[in-house]
Design an enzyme around this catalytic site. Structure first.
Site, short mmCIF file in Angstrom:
data_model
loop_
_atom_site.label_atom_id
_atom_site.label_comp_id
_atom_site.label_asym_id
_atom_site.label_seq_id
_atom_site.Cartn_x
_atom_site.Cartn_y
_atom_site.Cartn_z
N HIS A 83 5.08 17.55 -18.48
CA HIS A 83 4.34 18.14 -19.70
C HIS A 83 5.67 18.09 -20.68
O HIS A 83 6.75 18.67 -20.31
CB HIS A 83 3.56 19.22 -19.56
N ASP A 86 7.51 21.29 -20.09
CA ASP A 86 8.26 21.60 -18.89
C ASP A 86 9.73 21.37 -19.16
O ASP A 86 10.48 21.59 -18.58
CB ASP A 86 7.90 20.60 -17.82
N GLU A 214 -7.25 12.49 -15.98
CA GLU A 214 -7.16 13.15 -14.63
C GLU A 214 -8.38 14.06 -14.44
O GLU A 214 -8.42 14.96 -15.07
CB GLU A 214 -6.01 14.17 -14.54
N HIS A 253 -8.39 18.43 -6.90
CA HIS A 253 -9.56 18.44 -8.02
C HIS A 253 -10.82 17.74 -7.32
O HIS A 253 -11.96 18.45 -7.74
CB HIS A 253 -8.97 17.79 -9.36
N ASP A 278 -2.24 12.25 -8.08
CA ASP A 278 -1.58 13.41 -8.11
C ASP A 278 -1.92 14.10 -6.43
O ASP A 278 -2.91 14.39 -5.84
CB ASP A 278 -2.43 14.33 -8.77
N ASP A 289 -7.58 25.94 -7.23
CA ASP A 289 -6.64 24.77 -7.43
C ASP A 289 -5.11 25.32 -6.93
O ASP A 289 -4.51 25.71 -7.39
CB ASP A 289 -6.44 24.42 -8.85
N ASP A 291 -3.03 23.74 -5.20
CA ASP A 291 -1.74 22.65 -5.41
C ASP A 291 -0.91 22.80 -4.19
O ASP A 291 0.42 22.72 -4.49
CB ASP A 291 -1.06 22.86 -6.55
N ASP A 320 1.88 16.80 -7.18
CA ASP A 320 1.47 17.94 -8.09
C ASP A 320 1.38 18.94 -6.90
O ASP A 320 0.28 19.51 -6.88
CB ASP A 320 0.35 17.63 -8.72
C1 XLS Z 1 -3.90 21.23 -13.42
C2 XLS Z 1 -3.56 19.53 -13.44
C3 XLS Z 1 -2.20 19.45 -14.37
C4 XLS Z 1 -2.39 17.88 -14.60
C5 XLS Z 1 -1.39 17.46 -15.80
O1 XLS Z 1 -4.81 21.62 -12.46
O2 XLS Z 1 -3.38 19.22 -12.13
O3 XLS Z 1 -1.00 20.06 -13.70
O4 XLS Z 1 -1.93 16.97 -13.46
O5 XLS Z 1 -1.44 18.36 -17.14
CA CA Z 2 -2.45 16.98 -11.47
CA CA Z 3 -4.12 20.99 -10.00
#
Ligand code: XLS
Ligand code: CA
Ligand code: CA
Length: 419
Positions: A83, A86, A214, A253, A278, A289, A291, A320
């Site tokens: 992003h 980042d 996404e 997601h 991702d 989420d 991750d 991700d």
């Molecule tokens: C958040 C998303 C984000 C996207 C990019 O849940 O995964 O990180 O991948 O904005």
């Molecule tokens: Ca993502």
């Molecule tokens: Ca995510």
């Protein structure tokens, strides 16, 4: 710098007609690998991601890039995702913020040229700042819409500059918390307008890659418009964006939307819209989420089966994913990537073995054999009328369809996967 040794990932090994590197363009996510430090709702950082500099400074932005490129080189990862936020901290004005982004992208570009490591995709963070409390393109404020558009413009320029294959829209706050204050049609028209403007500008500055949406059903918004692959595809087709956009499917997601990762991959692929992935995982016991770094070989094999059948992805596999709060050392970062890259390499080999074995594909093919001739072929050609189908049915009652043989097929998969 010592290269990391893998158990299964051999970039140049050919599997199902393509190198592992070709099937699996792995990517590091700038925000997790270089940013996430273990903070959760109940406590602060556990990991030290200062990299010897003061967070919030340009020196820190450079230190992150230094660590990131060294990590990617050690792992043999050839892409990164980012992003705008980042890369460099936001300043008081848009002009100053953009100047910081120019400065850091000079720095990153030099490293990219020296190593061959490029962006997989870029995006603009249109959810963190307070101005985006009601969304970005879906905001009730036209000024906020304009500011979001300015950020997309800059993020697109950065993406092109850093060699990005794609540009992502993830609409974290493009949704609503209550319908009592929301004009959903109006908001979605505005989201489409921003995307159309992004396509026009991107093509003008030479971006030839794919735009991605996404999907995610919720979090932070209670309901996000890009709920899942199916809702997103409908949106893209409705607004004539299907030619420039594909989907970036995230495993976590998918499960948040009540689907499996595989279901979302299949839905995207069925519509010719599987763009990028991702790669992460959620936790079956947690409804948000998380991750996490993906570790399930079974899930990876399912994913790679879909990817092989789709002929590959045009984007890549972006981790991700972040270390767990209690795995806070720099070695834990390397270990996580190594484990997940091996998971996908093994998943790829297992998916190729399922296809090579042939029993699954043959079963699915034979299951629909009745459509190969006679009335079935007529139905498939789209020419069968209701009158004709009634006349056909009046002649005899249909036999029960063939057994789905689900348990048998699951056994076949276990046999191919685990012997
Ligand atoms: C958040 C998303 C984000 C996207 C990019 O849940 O995964 O990180 O991948 O904005
Ligand atoms: Ca993502
Ligand atoms: Ca995510």
């Amino acid at each position: 710098m010592s290269k990391i040794q893998f158990r299964h990932y051999r970039p140049d090994e050919v599997v199902a007609g393509k190198t592992m590197r070709g099937w699996l363009p792995f990517s590091m996510s700038w925000w997790h690998a270089l940013g996430a430090a273990g903070t959760d709702m109940f406590g602060g950082d556990t990991a030290d991601k200062s990299f010897g500099a003061t967070p919030g400074t340009m020196a820190h932005a450079r230190a992150k890039a230094d660590f990131g490129f060294e990590l990617m080189q050690k792992l043999g990862i050839e892409y990164f995702c980012f992003h705008d936020r980042d890369l460099a901290p936001e300043a008081a004005t848009l002009a100053e913020t953009n100047a910081r982004l120019d400065e850091i992208s000079d720095y990153i570009l030099a490293k990219s040229k020296a190593t061959g490591i490029k962006a997989l995709w870029g995006t603009a963070n249109l959810f963190g700042h307070a101005r985006y409390m009601n969304g970005a393109a879906s905001s009730n404020s036209a000024d906020v819409f304009a500011r979001a558009a300015a950020s997309v413009k800059k993020a697109l320029e950065l993406t092109v500059r850093l060699g990005g294959r794609g540009y992502v829209f993830w609409g974290g706050r493009e949704g609503y918390d209550t319908l009592w204050n929301t004009d959903t049609k109006f908001e979605q028209e505005n989201i489409a307008a921003l995307m159309k403007a992004a396509v026009a500008y991107g093509r003008k500055i030479g971006f030839s890659g794919d735009f991605y949406i996404e999907p995610k059903p919720k979090e932070p918004a209670k309901h996000q418009y890009d709920f899942d692959a199916a809702a997103t595809i409908l949106f893209l087709k409705k607004y004539g964006l299907g030619g420039d956009f594909k989907l970036n499917i995230e495993a976590n997601h998918a499960t948040l939307a009540g689907h499996t990762f595989r279901h979302e991959l299949r839905t995207a692929a069925d519509n010719g819209m599987l763009g990028s992935i991702d790669a992460n995982t959620g936790d079956a016991l947690l409804g948000w989420d998380t991750d996490e770094f993906p570790y399930s070989v079974y899930d990876a094999a399912e994913c790679m089966y879909e990817v092989i059948k789709a002929g590959g992805v045009t984007g890549g596999f972006n981790f991700d994913a972040k270390n767990r709060r209690a795995s806070y050392t720099p070695e834990d970062i390397e270990t996580a990537f190594r484990m997940s890259m091996d998971t996908f390499a093994l998943g790829l080999k297992k998916a190729a073995a399922i296809i090579e074995d042939g029993r699954i594909d043959a079963f699915v093919r034979d299951r629909y054999a009745g459509y190969g001739s006679g009335i079935g072929a007529k139905i498939r050609s789209g020419s069968a009328t209701l009158e004709e189908l009634e006349a056909y049915s009046l002649k005899s009652e249909p036999a029960l369809p063939g057994s789905g043989r689900q348990e048998e097929l699951l056994g076949v998969i276990n046999e191919v996967l685990f012997g």
